[in-house]
Structure formats: structure tokens, C-alpha cells
Design a protein around this motif. Sequence first.
Motif, PDB file in Angstrom:
ATOM      1  N   SER A 102       0.857  -1.128   0.001  1.00  0.00           N
ATOM      2  CA  SER A 102      -0.033  -0.083  -0.159  1.00  0.00           C
ATOM      3  C   SER A 102       1.048   1.164   0.122  1.00  0.00           C
ATOM      4  O   SER A 102       0.360   2.491  -0.406  1.00  0.00           O
ATOM      5  CB  SER A 102      -0.867  -0.108   1.145  1.00  0.00           C
ATOM      6  OG  SER A 102      -0.296   0.030   2.497  1.00  0.00           O
ATOM      7  N   ASN A 175      -1.280   4.203  12.969  1.00  0.00           N
ATOM      8  CA  ASN A 175       0.235   3.780  13.262  1.00  0.00           C
ATOM      9  C   ASN A 175       0.943   5.236  13.688  1.00  0.00           C
ATOM     10  O   ASN A 175       0.946   6.089  12.708  1.00  0.00           O
ATOM     11  CB  ASN A 175       0.875   3.182  12.188  1.00  0.00           C
ATOM     12  CG  ASN A 175       2.142   2.723  12.208  1.00  0.00           C
ATOM     13  OD1 ASN A 175       2.914   2.904  13.369  1.00  0.00           O
ATOM     14  ND2 ASN A 175       2.732   2.158  11.266  1.00  0.00           N
ATOM     15  N   ASP A 202      -6.322   5.555   5.585  1.00  0.00           N
ATOM     16  CA  ASP A 202      -5.362   4.362   5.321  1.00  0.00           C
ATOM     17  C   ASP A 202      -6.033   3.331   6.454  1.00  0.00           C
ATOM     18  O   ASP A 202      -6.019   3.529   7.666  1.00  0.00           O
ATOM     19  CB  ASP A 202      -3.905   5.071   5.828  1.00  0.00           C
ATOM     20  CG  ASP A 202      -2.974   3.782   5.805  1.00  0.00           C
ATOM     21  OD1 ASP A 202      -3.337   2.666   6.087  1.00  0.00           O
ATOM     22  OD2 ASP A 202      -1.774   4.256   5.548  1.00  0.00           O
ATOM     23  N   TYR A 205      -4.564  -1.330   9.146  1.00  0.00           N
ATOM     24  CA  TYR A 205      -4.773  -2.343  10.014  1.00  0.00           C
ATOM     25  C   TYR A 205      -6.364  -2.635  10.545  1.00  0.00           C
ATOM     26  O   TYR A 205      -6.615  -3.062  11.601  1.00  0.00           O
ATOM     27  CB  TYR A 205      -4.075  -1.486  11.427  1.00  0.00           C
ATOM     28  CG  TYR A 205      -2.712  -1.510  11.296  1.00  0.00           C
ATOM     29  CD1 TYR A 205      -1.860  -2.441  11.471  1.00  0.00           C
ATOM     30  CD2 TYR A 205      -2.144  -0.250  10.926  1.00  0.00           C
ATOM     31  CE1 TYR A 205      -0.392  -2.350  11.072  1.00  0.00           C
ATOM     32  CE2 TYR A 205      -0.867  -0.033  10.805  1.00  0.00           C
ATOM     33  CZ  TYR A 205       0.071  -1.081  10.897  1.00  0.00           C
ATOM     34  OH  TYR A 205       1.394  -0.931  10.520  1.00  0.00           O
ATOM     35  N   THR A 232      -3.930  -3.513   2.823  1.00  0.00           N
ATOM     36  CA  THR A 232      -2.731  -3.996   2.285  1.00  0.00           C
ATOM     37  C   THR A 232      -2.718  -5.394   2.511  1.00  0.00           C
ATOM     38  O   THR A 232      -3.539  -6.199   3.567  1.00  0.00           O
ATOM     39  CB  THR A 232      -1.402  -3.477   2.938  1.00  0.00           C
ATOM     40  OG1 THR A 232      -0.340  -4.206   2.944  1.00  0.00           O
ATOM     41  CG2 THR A 232      -1.719  -3.670   4.646  1.00  0.00           C
ATOM     42  N   SER A 234      -0.086  -7.009   3.654  1.00  0.00           N
ATOM     43  CA  SER A 234       1.234  -7.110   4.462  1.00  0.00           C
ATOM     44  C   SER A 234       1.090  -7.403   5.803  1.00  0.00           C
ATOM     45  O   SER A 234       2.003  -7.952   6.554  1.00  0.00           O
ATOM     46  CB  SER A 234       1.964  -5.771   4.325  1.00  0.00           C
ATOM     47  OG  SER A 234       2.386  -5.555   2.954  1.00  0.00           O
ATOM     48  N   ARG A 243       4.801  -7.739  -1.345  1.00  0.00           N
ATOM     49  CA  ARG A 243       4.412  -6.249  -1.778  1.00  0.00           C
ATOM     50  C   ARG A 243       3.024  -6.225  -2.496  1.00  0.00           C
ATOM     51  O   ARG A 243       3.139  -6.133  -3.784  1.00  0.00           O
ATOM     52  CB  ARG A 243       5.597  -5.437  -2.360  1.00  0.00           C
ATOM     53  CG  ARG A 243       6.781  -5.801  -2.064  1.00  0.00           C
ATOM     54  CD  ARG A 243       6.879  -5.243  -0.648  1.00  0.00           C
ATOM     55  NE  ARG A 243       6.836  -4.022  -0.372  1.00  0.00           N
ATOM     56  CZ  ARG A 243       5.857  -3.658   0.455  1.00  0.00           C
ATOM     57  NH1 ARG A 243       5.058  -4.438   1.440  1.00  0.00           N
ATOM     58  NH2 ARG A 243       5.590  -2.248   0.779  1.00  0.00           N
TER      59      ARG A 243
END
Length: 371
Positions: A102, A175, A202, A205, A232, A234, A243
Motif C-alpha cells: 500500500s 500507526n 489508510d 490495520y 494491504t 502485508s 508487496r
Amino acid sequence: MKQLNRRQWLRTAGLTSAVVATSKLGYARDLAVMPQMADNDPMVRLASNENPFAPSEMVKKAMQKALDVSYQYPFSHYKVLIDKLAKQYDVTPDHILLTSGSNEGLRATGITYSIFGGEILTAQPTYSALMDYAQEFGAYINAVPLDKELKFNLDEIEKRINTNTKLVFLCNPNNPTGTLLDAKKVTDFCETVSKRTLVFSDEAYYDYITEKNYPSMLPLVKAGKNVIISRTFSKVYGLAGVRVGYLIARPDIIERIRPKIMGYVNLLGIYGAAAALDDKTLHQYSLEMNEKAKKHIYKVCNDLGLEYVPSHGNFVFIKTGRPIQTFQQEMLTKGVMVGRPFPPLMDWCRVSTGTMDDMLKWEMATRKILG
Ligand SMILES: Cc1ncc(COP(=O)(O)O)c(C=O)c1O
């Protein structure tokens, strides 16, 4: 790769004097100085909010199968993943832009909305990849301090919107603090503010949120508002190394950002991520183990009388009372990597959750240094 002893490792990674270079807002921008590790390095990795667990056999098999066609460019395979995501979110495929993690989506958005100057409004500290790129390309970053609970101060952000504002960046859960905004407040904010400027949410999480029915900003995207979401593979999906991330937004917004994308999502990432969407095993296990690890961190903090923020992510922000650069070094000498500086909260430390074994090593190091 040859195994380095701790002193050699610290020297190789350039960590004896400077830990990790960060921009003014705190993003580790110079990847050249990120610690380099052999795959069998015993260092406990609690610095980058990675998932400590590997993807399932099913996901690994999908990536192995992708190797058979790895002589091909990946773009003709994008549809596999885009269609799955579109179905999952009930949007048309042109609402989705695949990105190399992301981070690429954040950076490309930062460039898109800063090349003609203007202002990006956000909080500090937060995940600043978008702002760091925007600043490089000429934007002024108007960063509002977090409030007393270390949450985004939405009222102050709204007050500061002006004719120069190009975009408002939210990170929820945030974050490095792990804080979650009040559900109604953030939805109302995004709805109102998106009438005046673009809102970027964003949601890296999002999967870790345990609050029932906590809203994503997706319905606003579906309603055609000026809202972009990033997600994401990730974190909870455990695929940081391959990625894969994506943006979800109105198709005209996606088309504005697309030309700034610099690479492709690799083939292994596409097939791994597509398989991961069907595999609830790691997802569920990661969430359970994350809760356990967070509880362990809270217990140690309570024992040591350390202030911390209950977290909605896979990390905990702790007030150690020590300069983070010094503390990070001390932890490294005990074999534990913890998070980088997040100015202006320079005596706090972000610790990612790891396996229970990792957490016990973290506990031992923390007790030795702070106990
Ligand atoms: C809030 C947030 N957004 C985005 C990212 C970028 O992650 P990736 O590029 O791996 O998707 C991170 C990484 O830690 C993050 O914390």
C-alpha cells in the motif's frame, strides 16, 4: 548467507551510531539504511508491524505455481486479483488500483495531489509515507498534533481546511499509536469533509479491529464521495515480503493516480494474495495470536508501571521515558528490534506483536533495561 555475530550485524546495518534515518514526520524514508538481515538471523523482529507467521501451505502453493509463468510480465494477470477484490467489496473493478504494497498507493497519491503545490492536512505522529512524498513534490504539510488520547483531532483538522487543502490524510487505526476513532465521528467527518476536499483513509490495520461492526470508509467510496481507502496484504495476511496493496476509490480518482504508479505488482504477489483471500486459517490465527501478544505486552507494562495505549493494531505504543534512539540501541544489543522514532513523541517506543517466544524475549530485554 553467513551468520553474523551481534556486533558485526550492528556494524553492517549501520546501527551503532544512527538507528534508522527518518523524515521530519517520522517515516523511515531511507531504505538504504534499513537493517539488513540474513534469513536465519536470530534477532527478534518487533520493528515493522509484520505478521510473525508465514502464509499457509495453500498460499505458498499458489505462489509456487506462479513461478511457472514468471517469465511473463504480471499486468496480464491483474484481473485474477482485481476481480476477487471487486467481488469482496461489491464494487466494479475500475474502483481498484493494485499497488506494490500500500506504500506505493500512498506515495502515488502524495505525488498526484502535490505536484501543483497546495496543502495536505493530517496529524502527527501518523504513518507519513503519503506526506513525505507530497512534501518532496512541493506540498505544505499541515500536521495537527494528536489529542490527549493520542487520537486524530478531527475538530481541529476540519477547522484548518482552507482553499489550499488538497487532501486530508487519516490513518485509522493509527500507526504508531494504535488508536481508533469513534465510529460515528469519523464517518460524519469523512462525509462532511469530502464535500470540501479529498479524504484518504489508510485502513492497513482494519482487520485487527475487534469492535463489532466498526465501519470502513468503503460505503462513502461506493456513494461516489471524494474518499480513497488503502488496504494491504502485508499485515494480517502475512505477505509483506511480496508487496501487495491496493487503493479503492471512485474510478475517476483511480485514473488520476494510476499514471504515477511506478512499477507492477509482482506475479507471486498477485497469486499469493488471491489465494490468501480464500484462506481464513492464517487470518484467524493471526488475529488470535495478536490479541495474546498484546495482552502480554500490557501485562509487562503494568508490572513495570509503564504508560501505554491500548491498541487496535498489531503493535503497542509505550512510554518508556527514554530517548527512542538510545532505547532502540539498548534493545538491539539484547537481540530485539523495536520501532523507530515517531516525532515529536521521542520518549515512546512502538513494539510490534510477535510470536509468544518473541514476546518473552522482548519481555526479558525490557525488564533488564527498564525494570
Ligand atoms: C498505516 C500503514 N499504512 C501503510 C503501510 C505500508 O504497508 P505496505 O506497503 O506493506 O502495504 C504501513 C506499514 O507498516 C502502515 O503502518
